[in-house]
Structure formats: structure tokens, C-alpha cells
Write a protein that holds these residues in place. Structure first.
Motif, short mmCIF file in Angstrom:
data_model
loop_
_atom_site.label_atom_id
_atom_site.label_comp_id
_atom_site.label_asym_id
_atom_site.label_seq_id
_atom_site.Cartn_x
_atom_site.Cartn_y
_atom_site.Cartn_z
N HIS A 84 32.37 43.91 37.38
CA HIS A 84 31.55 43.69 38.57
C HIS A 84 31.35 44.95 39.47
CE1 HIS A 84 31.78 39.34 37.70
NE2 HIS A 84 32.97 39.42 37.91
N ILE A 86 31.71 46.37 42.82
CA ILE A 86 32.52 46.39 44.03
C ILE A 86 32.14 47.24 45.12
CG2 ILE A 86 34.07 45.03 42.80
CD1 ILE A 86 36.06 47.50 43.22
N ASN A 104 34.76 47.04 39.11
CA ASN A 104 36.16 46.59 39.45
C ASN A 104 37.28 47.18 38.22
OD1 ASN A 104 35.00 44.74 37.66
ND2 ASN A 104 36.34 43.24 37.81
N HIS A 128 32.06 40.90 45.11
CA HIS A 128 31.28 41.89 44.13
C HIS A 128 29.71 41.67 44.68
CE1 HIS A 128 31.48 37.96 41.85
NE2 HIS A 128 30.28 38.38 41.54
#
Length: 195
Positions: A84, A86, A104, A128
Motif C-alpha cells: 500500500h 503510505i 509499506n 494507506h
């Protein structure tokens, strides 16, 4: 009455544009994500001079419309399962000059040229990127905004074995019975030897 309606419409567009980083003059857009899953890919369209001019997101197997201007020059960043965005870094001048997406998993992917005023955006711990919004003109992407969501995917737990207490009791009884039978056999053998 018409004046009030016009003011309400203008206020709505202004409120939406307040969440946009960089310039907020132009055509506002919001990439609808609800019910389509998580972001799997980000595609950015460029001018020949590498200015950001359009954006498109892929949610699972569904691509959004292109927001801004489609071009034959583009790049795409594919996220792996469980990955994801972030944090997003960027720079802006008259147009949105660059975007860097950080995942991530520690992967960074940059679009555009790193010049102009820098900005940084993240949703905070355990969040996220869910989708993006922004503003574009007939020349380029003018500004961008980000919608963050909390991580809902939890790591899989180890399977837990629940003992079958009834089965354990039966096994215990069977073992005791076997022991008793062994003792009886041993006694019988001992008696025979004595005779």
C-alpha cells in the motif's frame, strides 16, 4: 434564489479544492473508489517536457477514467499484493512537477521532474492511500489531494488446534484398558510358569 444556488455551488467546489495540495484553480476531479477494492496500479500521463498532465488508478481489475489529459507518454507503478502507498512526496510550480509514492514495503516510485516547492502527505500510522482528487487545466495537473484509510487487512493468524476432550477421554480409557489387559496377560503367564 438563483444567486443563492450559484453561491452554494461555488462554495462546494471551493471546499473540495481546499484539500488539494498546490494550485486549486482549474477543473476539480475525484477518483471514485468505493466498492472497487484497493489500489493496484497508478498511471501518470506526461507532456513531452515531462510535466504531469493526467492520472489514472487501477482498483483490483478496474481502471478509473483518466483525470486530466491522456497522453502517449505515460508511466505505471504496479503494487504487489499486501503493498500500500503510505506516503506521497511531490513538488509543484505552475503545474504539479513530480510525485513520489512510498509503500509499506519501502519501495519508492517517482513520476516527473523534482523541481519547484516540495510537499509531503501521509495519512498517519496504520493508514494507506485510498484514492486521489485534484485539479487540472488544459495544460497539466495543477494540484492533487489524497484520501487515506485505515488498514483493514490483518496478518493471518496461525491455526489453533482445539483439543477434543471427549476423544482424549476415550483414548485415556482405551490406554487404561490396554494396561489392564497387559497386566492380566502377565499374571496369566506368571501362573503358567509356576505350574
Amino acid at each position: 434564489m438563483l444567486l443563492l444556488l450559484t453561491l452554494a455551488l461555488l462554495a462546494g467546489a471551493t471546499c473540495r479544492a481546499q484539500n488539494v495540495l498546490a494550485n486549486n484553480i482549474g477543473t476539480y476531479f475525484y477518483i471514485v473508489d468505493e466498492g472497487k477494492g484497493e489500489i493496484k496500479s497508478i498511471r501518470i500521463f506526461y507532456t513531452a517536457a515531462r510535466r504531469l498532465k493526467g492520472i489514472q488508478l487501477q482498483f483490483q481489475n478496474h481502471w478509473s477514467d483518466v483525470h486530466g489529459i491522456r497522453s502517449k507518454y505515460y508511466e505505471e507503478f504496479l503494487l504487489n499484493d499486501g503493498e500500500h502507498v503510505i506516503k506521497v512526496l511531490g513538488t509543484v510550480g505552475h503545474c504539479l512537477d513530480s510525485l513520489t509514492f512510498i509503500t509499506n514495503k519501502g519501495i519508492e516510485f517517482s513520476f516527473g521532474k523534482n523541481k519547484g516547492r516540495p510537499f509531503e502527505e501521509s495519512g498517519g500510522p496504520d493508514q494507506h492511500l485510498q484514492t486521489v482528487s485534484g485539479v487540472y487545466s488544459h495544460i497539466c495537473l495543477q494540484g492533487i489531494g489524497f484520501k487515506w484509510t485505515y488498514n483493514t487487512t490483518k496478518p493471518p493468524r496461525e491455526p489453533m488446534t482445539i483439543p477434543d476432550t471427549d476423544k482424549e477421554k476415550e483414548d485415556s480409557k482405551d490406554k487404561d484398558k490396554d494396561k489392564d489387559e497387559d497386566k492380566d496377560e502377565h499374571k496369566e503367564k506368571t501362573k503358567r510358569k509356576k505350574k
